[in-house]
Design an enzyme around this catalytic site. Sequence first.
Site, PDB file in Angstrom:
ATOM      1  N   ASP A  94      38.678  29.217  30.214  1.00 29.27           N
ATOM      2  CA  ASP A  94      38.274  30.429  30.261  1.00 29.27           C
ATOM      3  C   ASP A  94      37.118  30.577  31.248  1.00 29.27           C
ATOM      4  OD1 ASP A  94      36.957  32.950  29.915  1.00 29.27           O
ATOM      5  OD2 ASP A  94      36.539  32.657  27.630  1.00 29.27           O
ATOM      6  N   ASN A 118      40.296  34.361  41.077  1.00 32.40           N
ATOM      7  CA  ASN A 118      41.042  35.363  41.037  1.00 32.40           C
ATOM      8  C   ASN A 118      41.336  36.056  39.391  1.00 32.40           C
ATOM      9  OD1 ASN A 118      43.873  36.877  41.411  1.00 32.40           O
ATOM     10  ND2 ASN A 118      44.501  35.641  39.850  1.00 32.40           N
ATOM     11  N   TYR A 171      34.945  47.893  36.229  1.00 28.29           N
ATOM     12  CA  TYR A 171      36.032  47.163  37.179  1.00 28.29           C
ATOM     13  C   TYR A 171      35.481  47.442  38.514  1.00 28.29           C
ATOM     14  CZ  TYR A 171      40.335  45.801  39.629  1.00 28.29           C
ATOM     15  OH  TYR A 171      41.107  45.002  40.200  1.00 28.29           O
ATOM     16  N   THR A 190      52.475  44.407  40.340  1.00 25.98           N
ATOM     17  CA  THR A 190      52.373  42.952  39.549  1.00 25.98           C
ATOM     18  C   THR A 190      53.152  43.467  38.212  1.00 25.98           C
ATOM     19  OG1 THR A 190      50.280  43.749  38.411  1.00 25.98           O
ATOM     20  CG2 THR A 190      50.275  42.176  40.161  1.00 25.98           C
ATOM     21  N   LEU A 206      51.798  43.724  35.376  1.00 23.07           N
ATOM     22  CA  LEU A 206      50.978  44.458  34.879  1.00 23.07           C
ATOM     23  C   LEU A 206      51.103  46.018  35.153  1.00 23.07           C
ATOM     24  CD1 LEU A 206      47.885  44.215  33.007  1.00 23.07           C
ATOM     25  CD2 LEU A 206      46.862  44.929  35.285  1.00 23.07           C
TER      26      LEU A 206
END
Lengths: 260, 272
Positions: free
Chosen positions: A59, A86, A155, A192, A194
């Site tokens: 993690d 990343n 974000y 991606t 996602l």
Amino acid sequence: MGKRLEGKVALITGGTSGIGAGTVERLAAEGAKVIFTGSNAAAAEKVCAATGAQFIRHDVCDAEAWNALMAQILEKHGRLDIAFANAGTESGDSNIEDITIEGWNNVIGVNQTGAMLTVQHAMRAMARNPQGPTGSIIVNSSMNAHRAMGNFVAYSVSKAAVIALVKAAAVHAGNSKYQIRVNAILPGVVETALISNLIEKSEDPAATRSAYESLSPMGRMAKVEEIAGLVAWLSSDEAKFSSGSEFTMDGASTAGMNGV
Amino acid sequence: MTDLGSQRLKDRVALVSGGLRGIGLACVERFLAEGADVVLTDLDAPGSTLAEETVGRLGQAASYVQANVTKAEDWDRARNLVAERHGILHILVNNAGTDLTGPVESLTDEAWRRIMSINVDGVFMGTRAFAPMMAESGKDVKGGASIINVSSIMGLVGMSEVSAYNASKGAVRLFTKGIAIEFAEKKMPIRANSLHPGFVVTPLLKEGFQRWVDSGVAEKAQDLVDMVSAKTPMGRLADPTELASAAFFLASEDSSYMTGAELVVDGGWTAQ
């Protein structure tokens, strides 16, 4: 030129899917020994089978676990040449009015603190490389560092913050007489799994896809392998005089006026 | 997976302005090494020692055309030569440039217009001359054709007594973004990006440093090299090949989603 990364050892965080997995594949194809981290062991198995890379469950936010991770890598390979910070998330994110402190801490923890820990531990390891203090560190920022999204405040903040992280680390490397380069990549929207899932699950998938595609004047999203090609270039000696810089690969999404 | 060996520009045709020296020559050599055919332009006469020796050394895949980047008729001649010899163009490096330093109040109209003409008009005219041909040639290439405009870190940040050069390189930076959006929106398969070198060991830099020595700014050129090195986080100047490898990335399929972007190769100068 052959394989540009032959003999180099690379660490990629968040390597089990998306840009991370694509980069594992590309760096391995160019000859690097790749170690990647993440939490999804089942997805990791597929990446390992396809690339011959090594997976270590880890993690990025766990400061204690970083020491064990680096010890494991250095014991086996004796060096670290490439690090790609990343791992990222938007889980818990929201707009400025609605975001909870838990949501904020989660996104900032993974994207910002996780990137800091990656750069820190990579630089410490690279500074002690047997051939001298050399290496290339790449941090995955985003075009959202410069064009914020109202519904993703944490974000956007975290992706802007890691650019300053990159610059401070690059200048420190220079002050320390290291030949360690630190750069940020700023991808546009990348297709991606996602993003594909988000599109499929939306009310009107065709309209959602079109909205993502139209963010770039090129009229399409980036492919994972296109971003991996940029990471490979920055990892290689081809980019050996670039440090502290931002590398935008967004199909001109941020070259013009927003929304035009 | 892309072929990662050499020859990644096989069957491609490139044109590099200012190709006889410095960064331009390094780009020419790199593109040739990757299998491209390269047309280089510069101010020197075709029969000059430098042009003859260079093209002779570079071999069959290289050809030279004398062209002043500020003259539309010279660009027409270069385009006709490319059309006759190759019929296609995939890569255009608008590299030719000059410098100008001095206190703003001392700059003459002529000196100002000269640098804007070479550094800005030259990039515009090269783009105008070759965009139609590249839009056709780019259809057969992943990511399309590629225009690489050589700006500078001086197109990103200002510097005392460098105002004219700052203005010209800043213009290149935004001209590039404008054409990148224009080509993309019109589905013309041409990408356009700007390259931003820091201090690079080129003939232009050496001449510039010598002028500073002549004007009493420094005692000797090596002092200026040492000063610039000390101010660069990586502690040195760049070699032209380190810019050519960036130009090669922009020319290759690996940068297929990169357009309207800036590639900075400055050893950390603008990060501090």
